[in-house]
Design an enzyme around this catalytic site. Structure first.
Site, PDB file in Angstrom:
ATOM      1  N   LYS A 188       0.866  -1.236   0.024  1.00 49.05           N
ATOM      2  CA  LYS A 188       0.211  -0.087   0.092  1.00 49.05           C
ATOM      3  C   LYS A 188       0.761   1.250  -0.073  1.00 49.05           C
ATOM      4  CE  LYS A 188      -2.089   2.941   2.758  1.00 49.05           C
ATOM      5  NZ  LYS A 188      -2.011   4.169   1.577  1.00 49.05           N
ATOM      6  N   GLU A 221       8.972  16.333  15.759  1.00 46.11           N
ATOM      7  CA  GLU A 221       9.430  16.347  14.160  1.00 46.11           C
ATOM      8  C   GLU A 221       8.355  17.298  13.343  1.00 46.11           C
ATOM      9  OE1 GLU A 221       8.547  12.596  11.989  1.00 46.11           O
ATOM     10  OE2 GLU A 221      10.349  12.830  11.154  1.00 46.11           O
ATOM     11  N   GLU A 236      10.190   2.025  10.263  1.00 47.60           N
ATOM     12  CA  GLU A 236      11.217   3.112  10.171  1.00 47.60           C
ATOM     13  C   GLU A 236      10.110   4.476  10.526  1.00 47.60           C
ATOM     14  OE1 GLU A 236      14.069   3.674   9.847  1.00 47.60           O
ATOM     15  OE2 GLU A 236      14.705   1.366   9.737  1.00 47.60           O
ATOM     16  N   CYS A 240      12.986  11.701   6.714  1.00 48.06           N
ATOM     17  CA  CYS A 240      13.062  11.396   8.037  1.00 48.06           C
ATOM     18  C   CYS A 240      14.410  11.661   8.515  1.00 48.06           C
ATOM     19  CB  CYS A 240      12.810   9.905   8.284  1.00 48.06           C
ATOM     20  SG  CYS A 240      13.351   9.037   6.917  1.00 48.06           S
TER      21      CYS A 240
END
Ligand code: UN1
Length: 493
Positions: A174, A383, A248, A282
């Site tokens: 996906k 973040e 991750e 990231c």
């Protein structure tokens, strides 16, 4: 407007419900790339059934034969690089020179995985008994569910999908709803390379599509790249269902700039690390921790260079920084800029949406630098995933390390210094899965382990030789050719 489909068992298929979602160009909201199926349980189940059937044949094929197919896939990614790069840029925004790099990572991964199919080494060890042999080798796992983000629409999926296929697994993927078209080209490429029907399937959709994959009993493993919130939920479900899961997730990556650093080099590295991919990696540099002796000069030069960055649509050759991915992220990033201001960080440049004729229809935010950021501020800790850099002052090397480690994530990191002792000390002391010396926090190479510690991951590493630990299980074999019963731990002591 085109209606794009899922790729299931080698066929392009609609979702059972017929429901769709739109794929919009983040640089120009008037440009609708097409609609894609919003897939549900029934669609997911079909793809998993196809992948389960195909697993029997694919896992039995000699690994080097699978490698031959992956090598051809690398060739086709190379052949279609320019065309695919433009598709990726149109749907997710980063400039074409970056999307070409993204595809190059997939090419590297294809060739690397192909070669490793001749080298999926196991171990042999002496037996503790005579006339007995101990071996171990890697086995594929089965149907793997892959769920990925949009910022690397080809590279990051390739890190999972190609090694997983090399090992003999089959795939239900996906992709992100923000980069679905790149995923369909990925499928076209694998099909042309000779991946048999059912081995590789693409199922489009939103969060519920991902959940359906996670929940399905025939999916044995989940490989996920995306937000920490979603990753943790997936891990909880995989824990309950006893599935292998590789995650991750977020980062809040720091670069340390010491007073003996080459400042101009450090600034180049910070600019690329913070504003490359519009800060949406990231591994992006979101914190610069600068020694007090060079703090002012660093800020002054960095500000000049940041203001000079050319913001625009990624399809324009002159663009250095593209839009952010969608309206939700756009609002979130602007929200963080307000939080930075409210909590007392000093805005040095940027700090607002971009203005101008060439950016008025897209999600454009000015590259933003905050100075005097302290470790109690939210922009230091959380973040943001956008073009926002926090700069903090360090009194000494040890203070800089303390600030760098004052963070719930642990993906990438960097130090700029000309002191070899500090460089080696930092390699040991910085809490992160990746540390760069005199280089930006971004730019991982496909053949090296990639991943993070603390809140970033769950102990796995993609990339390099370590990815094969994710996508295989070990089989241990004892061969007793003594002709008699030999009881381990009993007859030999
Ligand atoms: C990511 O942002 O999800 O190291 C991965 C890098 C890239 C990969 C980033 N090659 O910057």
């Amino acid at each position: 407007m085109s209606n794009f489909k899922n790729y299931v068992n080698g066929e392009w298929t609609e979702s059972a419900s017929g429901e769709t979602f739109e794929n919009v160009n983040p640089a120009d909201s008037r440009d609708i790339i097409g609609t894609f199926p919003k897939s549900g349980n029934a669609d997911v189940a079909k793809a998993i059934e196809a992948a389960s059937t195909a697993y029997k044949v694919w896992s039995a094929m000699p690994a080097p034969k699978r490698g031959d197919i992956l090598r051809v896939a690398g060739d086709i990614f190379n052949r279609r690089k320019d065309e695919l790069a433009r598709v990726m840029t149109r749907e997710m925004g980063k400039p074409v020179f970056e999307t070409k790099g993204d595809i190059q990572e997939a090419i590297d991964t294809a060739y690397y995985s192909a070669t490793e199919t001749r080298r999926l080494f196991g171990y042999t060890a002496p037996s503790e008994m005579p006339n007995k042999m101990n071996l171990s080798f890697r086995m594929p796992i089965g149907v793997c569910g892959i769920i990925t983000a949009w910022n690397f629409p080809i590279a990051v999926p390739s890190w999972k999908i190609l090694p997983a296929l090399a090992c003999g697994n089959t795939i239900v993927w996906k992709p992100s709803e923000d980069s679905p078209m790149s995923a369909n080209i990925f499928a076209e490429i694998l099909e042309e390379a000779g991946v048999p029907k059912g081995v590789f399937n693409v199922i489009h959709g939103l969060g519920e599509t991902g959940s359906a994959i996670v929940e399905h009993p025939d999916v044995k493993l989940i490989g996920f790249t995306g937000s920490t919130v979603t990753g943790k939920k997936i891990a909880e479900r995989c824990g309950a269902l006893n599935k292998k899961v590789s995650l991750e997730m977020g980062g809040k990556n720091a670069v340390i700039i010491m007073n003996d650093a080459d400042i101009d080099l450090a600034i180049e590295g910070v600019l690329w690390g913070a504003f490359g991919t519009t800060g949406q990696r990231c591994t992006a540099t979101s914190r610069a921790i600068v020694h007090k002796d060079v703090y002012d000069i660093f800020l002054q030069k960095l500000t000049e260079k940041t203001i000079a960055l050319k913001l625009g649509a990624g399809l324009e050759d002159s663009t250095q920084v593209g839009p952010v991915i969608n309206k939700k992220q756009y609002e979130k990033i602007l929200g963080y800029i307000e939080i930075g201001k409210e909590q007392g960080a000093r805005l040095v440049t940027g700090g607002a949406k971009a203005e101008g004729a060439d950016v008025e229809h897209g999600n454009f935010i000015q590259p933003t630098v905050f100075a005097d950021v302290t470790n109690d501020m939210r922009i230091f800790k959380e973040e943001i995933f956008g073009p926002v850099l926090s700069v903090s002052k360090a009194n000494s090397y040890s203070h800089a390390i303390e600030l760098a480690n004052d963070c719930e994530y642990g993906l990438s990191s960097s130090i700029y210094t000309s002191d070899v002792n500090l460089a080696f000390s930092a390699i040991r002391s910085i809490e992160a899965g990746i540390t760069y010396i005199n280089a930006p926090t971004i730019g991982a190479e496909a053949h090296m382990p990639f991943g993070g510690i603390k809140g970033t991951g769950n102990g796995h590493r993609e990339g390099g030789w370590t990815v094969f630990d994710i996508f295989t299980e070990w089989k241990t074999v004892y061969i007793d050719y003594s002709g008699g019963l030999q009881r381990a731990q009993i007859d030999n002591y």
